[in-house]
Scaffold this motif. Structure first.
Motif, PDB file in Angstrom:
ATOM      1  N   GLN A 217       0.972  -1.155   0.080  1.00 16.66           N
ATOM      2  CA  GLN A 217      -0.009   0.012   0.013  1.00 16.66           C
ATOM      3  C   GLN A 217       1.035   1.156  -0.018  1.00 16.66           C
ATOM      4  N   LYS A 218       0.128   2.128  -0.818  1.00 12.69           N
ATOM      5  CA  LYS A 218       1.035   3.575  -0.595  1.00 12.69           C
ATOM      6  C   LYS A 218       1.073   3.902   0.985  1.00 12.69           C
ATOM      7  N   LYS A 219       2.153   4.507   1.237  1.00 16.87           N
ATOM      8  CA  LYS A 219       2.451   5.117   2.770  1.00 16.87           C
ATOM      9  C   LYS A 219       1.312   6.118   3.011  1.00 16.87           C
ATOM     10  N   ALA A 220       1.247   7.107   1.784  1.00 19.18           N
ATOM     11  CA  ALA A 220       0.303   8.333   2.057  1.00 19.18           C
ATOM     12  C   ALA A 220      -1.385   7.811   2.361  1.00 19.18           C
ATOM     13  N   SER A 221      -1.499   6.408   1.709  1.00 21.68           N
ATOM     14  CA  SER A 221      -2.967   6.162   1.808  1.00 21.68           C
ATOM     15  C   SER A 221      -3.399   4.962   2.961  1.00 21.68           C
ATOM     16  N   LEU A 222      -2.190   4.905   3.756  1.00 24.81           N
ATOM     17  CA  LEU A 222      -2.311   3.982   4.817  1.00 24.81           C
ATOM     18  C   LEU A 222      -3.629   4.535   6.041  1.00 24.81           C
ATOM     19  N   THR A 223      -4.177   3.518   6.512  1.00 20.35           N
ATOM     20  CA  THR A 223      -4.972   4.112   7.541  1.00 20.35           C
ATOM     21  C   THR A 223      -4.521   3.612   8.939  1.00 20.35           C
ATOM     22  N   ASN A 670     -10.017  10.899  -2.735  1.00 19.39           N
ATOM     23  CA  ASN A 670      -8.598  10.786  -2.816  1.00 19.39           C
ATOM     24  C   ASN A 670      -8.227  11.193  -1.066  1.00 19.39           C
ATOM     25  N   ARG A 671      -9.151  11.583  -0.262  1.00 24.32           N
ATOM     26  CA  ARG A 671      -8.751  11.862   0.911  1.00 24.32           C
ATOM     27  C   ARG A 671      -9.642  11.351   2.000  1.00 24.32           C
ATOM     28  N   TYR A 672     -10.616  10.804   1.840  1.00 20.67           N
ATOM     29  CA  TYR A 672     -11.178   9.945   2.842  1.00 20.67           C
ATOM     30  C   TYR A 672     -11.064   8.755   2.807  1.00 20.67           C
ATOM     31  N   LEU A 673     -10.579   8.063   3.742  1.00 21.71           N
ATOM     32  CA  LEU A 673     -10.065   6.595   3.683  1.00 21.71           C
ATOM     33  C   LEU A 673     -10.697   5.640   4.701  1.00 21.71           C
ATOM     34  N   LEU A 674     -11.216   4.589   4.288  1.00 16.72           N
ATOM     35  CA  LEU A 674     -11.696   3.785   5.132  1.00 16.72           C
ATOM     36  C   LEU A 674     -11.195   2.393   4.841  1.00 16.72           C
ATOM     37  N   THR A 675     -10.786   1.716   5.834  1.00 15.11           N
ATOM     38  CA  THR A 675     -10.334   0.199   5.891  1.00 15.11           C
ATOM     39  C   THR A 675     -11.164  -0.660   6.806  1.00 15.11           C
ATOM     40  N   LEU A 676     -11.639  -1.759   6.161  1.00 13.72           N
ATOM     41  CA  LEU A 676     -12.187  -2.718   7.063  1.00 13.72           C
ATOM     42  C   LEU A 676     -11.385  -4.015   7.129  1.00 13.72           C
ATOM     43  N   VAL A 677     -11.274  -4.616   7.982  1.00 11.77           N
ATOM     44  CA  VAL A 677     -10.351  -5.890   7.852  1.00 11.77           C
ATOM     45  C   VAL A 677     -11.007  -7.032   8.713  1.00 11.77           C
ATOM     46  N   SER A 678     -10.970  -8.201   8.327  1.00  7.86           N
ATOM     47  CA  SER A 678     -11.536  -9.217   9.218  1.00  7.86           C
ATOM     48  C   SER A 678     -10.534 -10.386   8.976  1.00  7.86           C
TER      49      SER A 678
END
Lengths: 1111, 475
Positions: A217-223, A670-678
């Motif tokens: 992943q790009k560092k900038a878009s890491l959550t 490009n600026r609001y990021l959501l990550t869902l992990v399971s």
């Protein structure tokens, strides 16, 4: 011989490479395209073109803004023309690589128009332009495209960055472009024939990419909170093992060497101790193999990057194994077009930084005389002064030890990319007869079978041979610190001397030098770590990947203690031998599907789903015998040992895990990021009622700097806020722990030992994972064009269901049962600052600084409020405790109030009626009028630092690179486990130098006990006297590297040559003088016993010189 | 949804369509799981050995049993520096030792129950099953009998109960009911155990073992008629007989052939040695006699010494004042407790748990209680006295017979681990301990109270199981 072998391998590889044919660029551009789209986004149009022409486009969405709508209608037009029509209005340029990939990038500099030629005009050749393209550091840049502006005429720089371009007559503009670098346009005068150029890195385009679980992943878009350690920036030979490379490099990651023994593992705590009994070491994932690898057979020079997953949204993808953090190790791979051979060699010398100051022979002899006289016995020595300095046992068992390492690697390729390396490493230990040797070989291969199908492998083969230290530094008998200095190494008959002159000392012990040199004790490890993958991309953005990995290990330990060792000889024992071997086999299969899709300007999805299966088995066997008549066979013929002393044992265990995993990354505008992990993990280790568990997490981030209101300023170049919340687990339950089992017990039937079985464990079908719930909030920003970058995180976590042995009524037949009952919390703050202090053409200075704090607290211990975790082995009193409201691993003991100054004081205070003047005075904490050993104890601190961090400086001046790295901790305490006998004034062991200032009637204010208080239990009471401040600051690494300028480097055999000088552990600021080093953890990874110093093998100080050649 | 996903994953990865749980089942090849055991006679043997093994643990007959069974009574006292510990401040050793005894006995009960459950559901032939069950039940009876003697009412559970949560919360069962269960086990054992095993096997329960223990239990239960019956069956079987010489019974060389010995637990020098001999042998550090490396923890009481007149042939076996001409500083135990030249904790002498002489004395006592001093009663006690070289008894009243019997049991069976239990059931513990001379123990006579008949229930157990109650006097 090795090189010859590798040459053969190389030759074989190149033969296969030659079959790879290049796609001719012009042929590609001549392909025909028919299209009619209105208001579709650029990406969609490119996809359609790609499908018709089988071209492959490579671009950055951000850079070309691929979400923009376009309309285009073409019929049977040449691809080249279509691209010009489509891209030119968008301000996008393209280049075709030799492999037929079309790279798209924004047109650099000010807008200019490209003429659209109907056909490529024939240009009369006038002259040849030659030159070399490099990066800013002067490293050659192969693959740079050099194009005459306004034409399709151009060339590509070769492996060494050299190019030849035929230029038409007259003034020409030449464009140099390469992915990740800023394009350069230069206007050439008609007489110009030579042009060397250094391209600048495009800071925007070259986005930092980090490895996350199951992808990048790009560092900038890491959550989430992920620390990346760029191993390129660390000088070679600063770390001998991968875990040591992490030390001080990432905030919140506390790395402590447990001992300084060659090959010894460091202990790593990411965001504190999350478990009490189940281990708090992070999960290592080496090239995708979960939990794989033996760090002693991994070559630090093979490592491309280390990424440390810290918060739950990044560790969550590892579910039940993620709660202690995850360390992802990615090894180097070959890259296209670049063929390099690298050879390096190092030679170093290591020594013990300092010795602990002990009494010398004469001082010891006086103390012993004073002691026995005080006890009413005649003096031992007639002339104590005659001993002089005596024997310094610490000096006798330590040495200046060499360190050697050689490393050869080949990398490069085209369609098949390779990275092949071999390493020989030999570190002798600073204690006699200890050390480690490593032989290691790696092959990493990647191959594009087609544009859609890629296969690859990573294989590491390693062998290590560790020579284990067999002498003791501290301990009551036979250790270097305890053995009286009045004993010589050899007696007058030339045998190892051993008898302690103290009349109360145990008769038999080993002379420390004999103990170091006489026994044979080594262990060998053989490992194979291999992973194979196939990746298929049926349509752009959808990737199906399947991998199969295995971790095979075969370890064997050898030990022989000859009958000639003094303690064996005097006890009348013959030689004693043992062999033990462990075989491990783990395999895993992982199948993932990922899909990347950008719907339009606003929505971007990256979805990952997968199923994985992992299985491991371990087998071990050991055998031993004693009383060998001869030492000649050592452990190679166990059958010659006394038959009645033979021992044998074997065991087998296996486990498996089945998991489902999923991750969604969604980006809005490009600026609001959501990550869902399971991750949904099923494990054989768990009870039937709890085989499966679910670990979900979610994270949100907002790249504030992308907002319009921040675009108009220049100070803040980047800013992101992020937060995550969720669960991960600890695979805490040992194999077979949930089953009821029978164990054997001693039993005699008909006069012979017989097998008798008794229940040894109660079945517990309810055992669960330990579960960590964590909240994390982070802020990242860069100012002054990212010259200063700051990352800060706050986190709070709570681990539930901690496994503890709960007491149950004994009427069940068992007194305790493993249950999920404990709770512990960790709260912390982490800060990382990276600054580019100076950036001039020949002078650069960069600083990396990180600091973190963590507060650990035991919240719940089931029905108990405290558990004793450590019994001090000398006095058999409690010395460690778990108590609700305090951190895991608290030291426990009495509180001292100096010494009893006089009999009058003893009588008046009355808390220790049987004390004598000059004895330690312990406080009566419960106020009952008496000091009671074991009862009037309090928590005396713990081994967890209040703050810890690192400070690295990299300075480059012309060909010189200087690296200075400091690392330290503040606020951690140490429990010195041998101070009790070396600081009691009881000369049964030698004493610290400060025993010279011991209590006497004339020196009543001393804090050092008087001589003659022999062997009373109170000498062994753990107390605050043995607790020391472990805060320290260390110059961990100083390295100076110089790149020797080479003339005509591209033509000569040696393309690059650097020499380096590295010093490790050169300076230490610490108040801890009664141990070797404040960085110590005798009990290794045990969370309950951190900061205990039982005279661990000391860390060394080393100087290394090395040479590094590019061939 | 989750299940569908998992099933899909299973299918994909392993080709197993049935259940994912099945591939995640553990298969412990190097461990033995009781629920998958008991498939053959040999497996049953190993599990039964486990049930026997508690008898030879330190907390039972290997060492500690005699501490609580014989010290401090009218017959045996502790050595001077251990006296405070054995002076009825507590009952016997400190609470932490009682925790260990309690835990050890219940571990034994659990092991017996696990074995009984396993054997019951085993598929082996009934001819193997029944005697095996009988061995396990004999041992369970013995362990509960020891428990009741220490603590009176104790939690009782058998193989029917499997839920440990329920077992953990059981309250104490009245001692009468526990006795009824013990008797049930022992009757089953008597009916199903073989008369003997191959020559010299004395550490496995036989029909005679069940009869001898049954006689003891009935006696303790004051069920005189059944006590007489059980003892009579043992005697009538003809399998056992008194050894001609008291000393021969306790010789290590005789322990597998002597017909007086009914049931023992075995020890083996250097492999599984017993420390009991060390506790009873002269103190090496004080007496410095090379043949004895003991600790002299326990010594004969002045009363016992006074009982042993010179005519009593048992005297040299029971007490000793000198060795090879060297006078001891005090009187120690005689050859019954010796193992010459063996390190203190390493003796291979077996512990005799049941022997014929006790059965005779039990018969005499029960018969006297039932019918007065009949010929049967006289004959039984006089067999024992005759061997000791003492005059035969006659013409006693029921009460004087009882007194003679109490004294005879005290001398004949001293150091065999149950003198205090005898005193308890006769209700004379306090009086007996009050005979202890202040030189033997300065506090015991003064400290001993009625409540000392029973031990303290370990405090930790009361905390862990709120349904347990403390014995009176210890609250």
């Amino acid at each position: 011989m090795r090189i010859t072998f590798q040459q053969i391998v190389m030759a074989a590889l190149f033969v296969s490479l030659s079959h790879a044919s290049d796609l001719h660029a012009q042929e590609l551009l001549n392909r025909r395209v028919t299209l009619s789209v209105t208001h579709a986004n650029v990406e969609t149009v490119l996809d359609m073109i790609a499908r018709q022409t089988h071209a492959r486009f490579v671009y950055s969405h951000e850079v070309i803004r691929a979400g923009r709508p376009v309309s285009i209608t073409v019929k049977e037009s040449r691809l080249e023309q279509v691209l010009e029509t489509l891209l030119q209005p968008l301000g996008v340029n393209y280049t075709v690589t030799t492999r037929g990939t079309i790279l798209l990038k924004r047109t650099s500099g000010e807008a200019h128009s490209l003429e659209i030629p109907d056909a490529t005009p024939l240009v009369p050749v006038d002259r040849t332009l030659t030159g070399k393209v490099t990066d800013e550091k002067g490293e050659p840049l192969p693959g740079v495209s050099i194009v005459i502006k306004g034409t399709q005429k151009g060339t590509v720089a070769d492996f060494n960055g050299n190019y030849n371009l035929q230029l038409p007559d007259g003034q020409q503009i030449v464009v140099f472009s390469f992915v990740g670098y800023l394009s350069e346009e230069l206007t050439l005068t008609p007489d110009r024939t030579r042009l060397d150029i250094a391209l600048k890195v495009d800071e925007k385009a070259l986005e930092e990419v980090v490895v996350v679980g199951y992808g990048t992943q790009k560092k900038a878009s890491l959550t989430g909170a992920v620390a990346n350690i760029n191993t390129d920036k660390l000088p070679t030979s600063s770390a001998l093992r991968v875990d040591q490379m992490l030390q001080g490099q990432a905030s919140g990651v506390l790395v402590t060497s447990s001992t300084g023994a060659p090959g010894a593992a460091a202990t790593i705590r990411i965001r504190g101790n999350n478990s009490i009994t189940a281990g708090s070491e992070p999960l290592f994932v080496v090239d995708g193999i979960i939990g794989g690898g033996n760090l002693n057979t991994l070559n630090p020079e093979d490592i491309a990057s280390i990424d440390i997953l810290k918060d739950v949204s990044s560790t969550g993808i590892y579910g039940s194994r993620g709660s202690n953090g995850v360390i992802l190790i990615t090894t180097k791979r070959g890259s296209e077009g670049k063929s390099t051979v690298n050879f390096s060699m190092q030679y170093g010398l290591q020594k013990i930084p300092r010795l602990i100051e002990m009494l010398n022979g004469m001082e010891y002899a006086h103390l012993l005389n004073e002691t026995v006289v005080a006890q009413g016995r005649p003096p031992i020595f007639d002339d104590p002064d005659s001993f002089g300095e005596g024997t310094n046992w610490q000096k006798e068992i330590t040495r200046t030890a060499p360190l050697k390492s050689a490393n050869l690697s080949f990398s490069g390729g085209n369609k098949v990319r390779y990275y092949i390396s071999g390493n020989y490493f030999d570190q002798q230990g600073i204690i006699l007869n200890s050390g480690i040797k490593r032989y290691q070989f790696r092959v990493n291969l990647d191959n594009n079978l087609s544009d859609k199908l890629r296969i690859g492998t990573s294989i590491n083969l390693g062998h290590s041979n560790t020579n284990n230290n067999t002498t003791q530094l501290a301990g009551l008998a036979g250790s270097a610190l305890a053995t009286p200095p009045v004993i010589p190494v050899f007696n007058e008959r030339g045998e190892y001397a051993f008898r302690n002159p103290h009349p109360d000392a145990a008769a038999d012990f080993n002379n420390p030098v004999a103990a170091a040199l006489v026994p044979t004790n080594y262990s060998k490890a053989n490992t194979l770590l291999a992973n194979f993958f196939v990746e298929y991309e049926p349509v752009s953005g959808l990737k199906l990947k399947s991998s199969f990995g295995t971790d095979v290990s075969f370890n064997k330990s050898y030990s022989y203690t000859p009958g000639s060792l003094p303690a064996q000889r005097w006890a009348g024992n013959g030689g004693q031998a043992s062999l033990s071997q462990t075989q491990g086999f783990t395999w895993q299969n992982e199948n993932t599907a990922s899909y990347f899709r950008r719907l339009n300007e606003n929505h971007e999805f990256d979805i990952l789903g997968g199923v994985t299966y992992q299985q491991g088995t371990s087998e071990n066997m050991s055998a031993g015998a004693r009383n060998f008549a001869t030492d000649a066979n050592t452990f190679h013929n166990l059958s010659t040992g006394d038959p009645s002393t033979r021992t044998i044992s074997s065991a087998y265990s296996s486990w498996n895990m089945l998991s489902l995993l999923g991750r969604l990354n969604y980006t809005f505008k490009n600026r609001y990021l959501l990550t869902l992990v399971s991750r949904y993990d099923g494990s054989s280790r768990l009870g039937n009622n709890n085989k499966f568990a679910f670990f979900p997490s979610a994270a949100l981030a907002w790249i504030v700097s992308e907002e319009d209101f921040l675009k108009s300023q220049n100070l803040l170049s980047f800013m992101k806020v992020r937060t995550s919340f969720g669960k991960s687990g600890n695979q805490a339950v040992d194999i077979y722990q949930t089953l009821s089992t029978y164990a054997t017990t001693p039993f005699i039937a008909s006069d012979n030992p017989a097998i008798a079985l008794i229940p040894s464990r109660l079945e517990n079908r309810n055992l669960r994972w330990e579960t960590l719930t964590q909240f994390d909030a982070g802020l990242e920003f860069g100012i002054l064009n990212n010259r200063i970058k700051v990352e800060a995180d706050f986190y709070h976590s709570l681990t539930r269901d901690l496994l503890l042995n709960a007491e149950i009524p004994s009427q069940t037949g068992f007194s305790s049962m493993l249950q999920n009952i404990g709770k512990v919390s960790n709260t912390g703050f982490e800060l990382t600052i990276h600054t580019i202090n100076l950036k001039k053409k020949h002078f650069e200075w960069e600083t990396n600084f990180n600091i973190a704090t963590n507060r650990n607290e035991v919240i719940h211990l089931g029905d108990k409020s405290e558990i004793i975790t450590h019994i001090y082995n000398y006095g058999q009193q409690p010395a460690g405790i778990l108590r609700v409201g305090h951190p895991i691993g608290s030291f426990f003991g009495a509180t001292t109030e100096g010494l009893w100054r006089s009999q009058e004081e003893i009588d008046r205070i009355g808390t220790m009626p049987s004390a004598w003047p000059g004895m330690r005075r312990y406080k009566d904490l419960n106020g009952n009028g008496l000091f009671e050993d074991g009862i009037d104890y309090a928590i005396l601190g713990n081994g967890n630092p209040k703050f810890f961090g690192g400070l690295g400086n990299t300075i480059r001046y012309k060909g010189f690179d200087i690296y200075l790295f400091f690392q330290g901790t503040y606020g951690n305490k140490l429990f010195n486990g041998w101070a009790a006998y070396n600081g009691s004034s009881n000369p049964v062991a030698n004493q610290f130098k400060d025993a010279q200032d011991r209590w006497t009637p004339d020196n009543p204010d001393s804090t050092i006990p008087r001589a003659g208080g022999n062997n009373q239990p109170e000498e062994r009471t753990p107390s605050d006297v043995w607790i020391f401040d472990g805060s320290h600051l260390r110059l961990r690494t100083f390295s100076l590297q110089y790149a020797i300028p080479l003339k005509n480097a591209s033509q000569s055999a040696i393309k690059r040559l650097t020499v380096n000088l590295t010093g490790n552990n050169l300076w230490l600021l610490s108040s801890y003088k009664k141990g070797y080093d404040p960085e110590v953890n005798t009990f290794g990874s045990n969370s309950m016993l951190r900061g205990y110093d039982y005279a661990a093998y000391p860390n060394n100080r080393s100087f290394t010189i090395g040479v590094n050649m590019g061939l | 949804m989750k299940n569908i996903l998992i099933r899909f994953a299973c299918l994909l990865l392993t080709g197993i369509t049935t259940s994912c749980e099945s591939i995640l089942q553990e298969k412990p090849h190097s461990l033995i799981v009781p629920t998958e055991f008991f498939n053959s006679e040999d497996e049953i043997r190993q599990a039964l050995n486990g049930v026997y093994s508690y008898l030879s643990t330190t907390n039972l007959y290997r060492q500690e049993m005699t501490n609580l069974g014989d010290v401090v009574t009218d017959m045996a006292v502790s050595r001077d520096d251990l006296q405070l510990q054995y002076s009825y401040r507590e009952h016997g050793p400190a609470d932490k030792d009682l925790v260990a005894y309690w835990a050890n006995l219940y571990a034994a009960v659990n092991t017996a129950n696990t074995a009984i459950r396993g054997i019951s559901s085993s598929t082996v032939r009934q001819e193997i099953k029944d005697p095996s069950l009988a061995e396990a039940r004999f041992l369970r009876g013995l362990y509960y009998f020891i428990l009741t003697n220490f603590w009176g009412d104790v939690p009782f559970w058998d193989e029917e109960l499997v839920d440990f949560q329920v077992i953990a919360q059981l309250p104490r069962t009245p001692v009468k009911e526990v006795y009824a269960k013990i008797i049930e086990d022992l009757i089953f054992a008597e009916n199903n155990l073989p008369v003997s095993y191959s020559i010299g096997v004395k550490n496995r329960a036989t029909k005679g073992s069940a009869q001898a223990l049954l006689a003891r239990v009935y006696l303790f239960d004051q069920n005189w008629e059944n006590a007489v019956g059980a003892a009579q069956r043992l005697i009538d079987s003809g399998t056992y007989q008194l050894s001609a010489n008291y000393g021969d019974v306790f010789l290590e060389s005789n322990e597998r052939s002597n017909k007086e010995i009914i049931f023992t637990t075995e020890f083996k020098r250097l492999v599984l040695g017993t420390g009991r001999i060390g506790q009873y042998s002269p103190r090496f550090d004080r007496e410095g006699v090379a043949d004895f490396t003991g600790w002299g923890s326990f010594v004969p009481s002045k009363l016992l010494i006074s009982y042993l007149d010179d005519n009593d042939l048992r005297k040299p076996q029971l007490i000793m004042t000198e060795w090879k001409g060297q006078q001891f500083s005090r009187t120690y135990w005689g050859s019954k407790f010796h193992d010459i030249g063996v390190a203190a904790g390493q003796s291979g002498k077996d512990f005799i748990i049941l022997r014929y002489a006790e059965a005779l004395l039990s018969l005499a006592e029960a018969e006297n209680e039932l019918n007065g001093p009949t010929t049967l009663a006289y004959d039984a006690i006089n067999q024992v006295r005759a061997r000791a070289g003492l005059p035969l008894l006659s013409g006693l009243s029921k009460d004087t017979f009882r007194e003679a019997l109490m004294k005879e049991r005290g001398i004949e069976l001293v150091g065999e681990g149950f003198r205090r239990w005898d005193l308890n059931r006769w209700g004379i513990l306090v009086n007996a301990v009050r005979t202890v001379d202040t030189e033997d123990n300065p506090w015991a006579a003064e400290n001993v109270k009625d409540f000392h008949q029973l031990c303290r229930i370990p405090a930790a157990e009361l905390l862990k199981n709120p349904n347990l109650t403390q014995n009176p006097g210890y609250e």
